[in-house]
Scaffold this motif. Structure first.
Motif, PDB file in Angstrom:
ATOM      1  N   ALA A  38     -19.809  -1.677  -8.571  1.00 46.76           N
ATOM      2  CA  ALA A  38     -21.154  -1.746  -8.412  1.00 46.76           C
ATOM      3  C   ALA A  38     -21.794  -1.644  -7.154  1.00 46.76           C
ATOM      4  N   ALA A  39     -20.559  -2.558  -6.409  1.00 46.10           N
ATOM      5  CA  ALA A  39     -21.083  -2.098  -5.082  1.00 46.10           C
ATOM      6  C   ALA A  39     -20.936  -0.554  -4.115  1.00 46.10           C
ATOM      7  N   LEU A  40     -20.339   0.385  -4.557  1.00 41.07           N
ATOM      8  CA  LEU A  40     -19.564   1.333  -4.275  1.00 41.07           C
ATOM      9  C   LEU A  40     -20.978   2.278  -4.822  1.00 41.07           C
ATOM     10  N   VAL A  41     -21.930   1.714  -5.645  1.00 39.32           N
ATOM     11  CA  VAL A  41     -22.922   2.953  -6.968  1.00 39.32           C
ATOM     12  C   VAL A  41     -24.140   2.432  -5.908  1.00 39.32           C
ATOM     13  N   SER A  47     -28.435   4.324   0.418  1.00 39.00           N
ATOM     14  CA  SER A  47     -28.311   5.386   1.196  1.00 39.00           C
ATOM     15  C   SER A  47     -28.997   7.124   1.100  1.00 39.00           C
ATOM     16  N   ASN A  48     -28.592   6.903  -0.279  1.00 40.34           N
ATOM     17  CA  ASN A  48     -29.323   8.223  -0.070  1.00 40.34           C
ATOM     18  C   ASN A  48     -30.911   8.239  -0.407  1.00 40.34           C
ATOM     19  N   ILE A  95     -26.982  15.932  -8.273  1.00 34.22           N
ATOM     20  CA  ILE A  95     -25.284  16.227  -7.798  1.00 34.22           C
ATOM     21  C   ILE A  95     -25.194  17.094  -7.233  1.00 34.22           C
ATOM     22  N   ALA A  96     -25.025  17.257  -5.765  1.00 35.15           N
ATOM     23  CA  ALA A  96     -24.919  18.300  -5.053  1.00 35.15           C
ATOM     24  C   ALA A  96     -23.384  19.282  -5.100  1.00 35.15           C
ATOM     25  N   GLY A 107     -21.578  11.246  -3.013  1.00 30.76           N
ATOM     26  CA  GLY A 107     -22.719  10.552  -3.103  1.00 30.76           C
ATOM     27  C   GLY A 107     -23.131  10.203  -4.421  1.00 30.76           C
ATOM     28  N   LEU A 108     -24.119  11.005  -5.670  1.00 27.14           N
ATOM     29  CA  LEU A 108     -24.328  10.781  -6.781  1.00 27.14           C
ATOM     30  C   LEU A 108     -23.000  11.833  -7.332  1.00 27.14           C
ATOM     31  N   GLU A 109     -22.019  12.644  -7.122  1.00 24.04           N
ATOM     32  CA  GLU A 109     -20.990  12.327  -8.111  1.00 24.04           C
ATOM     33  C   GLU A 109     -19.754  11.708  -8.431  1.00 24.04           C
ATOM     34  N   ILE A 110     -19.672  10.808  -7.208  1.00 26.31           N
ATOM     35  CA  ILE A 110     -19.133   9.470  -7.238  1.00 26.31           C
ATOM     36  C   ILE A 110     -20.075   8.536  -8.025  1.00 26.31           C
ATOM     37  N   VAL A 111     -21.104   8.690  -8.166  1.00 22.76           N
ATOM     38  CA  VAL A 111     -21.891   7.223  -8.868  1.00 22.76           C
ATOM     39  C   VAL A 111     -21.581   8.020  -9.984  1.00 22.76           C
TER      40      VAL A 111
END
Length: 154
Positions: A38-41, A47-48, A95-96, A107-111
């Motif tokens: 959750a912290a990473l998300v 950040s985005n 997602i890039a 970032g969004l790929e990680i999410v």
């Protein structure tokens, strides 16, 4: 359990939101692996927003964005929703596909990898990017009720 926090449109807001989110989730009894996810998300979504989007428009306080989280149950499943609301950008988050040597853009790929689902909602001049993570039912049953939305200083 749910909380919404208005934060300055500033990099220091990422650590402020992470600390508050982690504290709430630990108090609710969520396991440390899910708290870390959750912290990473939260970090990626905030950040985005700080990098690509504008602060929230009027009637919100100037130069703010909002971070929110909620834990609950639905049809016997536990969930944790994390959302970041901002003043929007020229394009919607997506997602890039960065090159292998690119320093960012993942970032969004990680999410998407950590979340059961994620998406974007646009309402007028306000954009919300959200992600839903699955949580264990026994964690949700113990989740406390939190205060009304608040303003935080980063």
């Amino acid at each position: 359990m749910s909380r919404a926090v208005l934060l300055p449109h500033a990099p220091s807001s990422v650590s402020t939101a992470r600390r508050r989110l982690c504290s709430d989730l630990r108090d609710a009894g969520l396991d440390s692996a899910r708290v870390n996810d959750a912290a990473l998300v939260m970090s990626e979504l905030l950040s985005n927003a700080l990098r690509h989007a504008s602060p929230l428009p009027d009637p919100f306080p100037p130069d703010c964005i909002e971070a929110a989280w909620s834990v609950g149950t639905d049809d016997g499943d536990g969930w944790l929703e994390i959302a970041v609301t901002d003043g929007g950008a020229a394009t919607l988050p997506r997602i890039a596909r960065p090159s292998a040597s690119a320093l960012g853009g993942r970032g969004l790929e990680i999410v998407a990898h950590l979340a059961a689902k994620w998406g974007t909602e646009v309402d007028g001049g306000v954009t919300t990017v959200w992600a839903v993570l699955e949580v264990a039912m026994e964690d949700v049953a113990e989740a406390p009720v939190l205060d009304e939305p608040e303003t935080a200083r980063a």
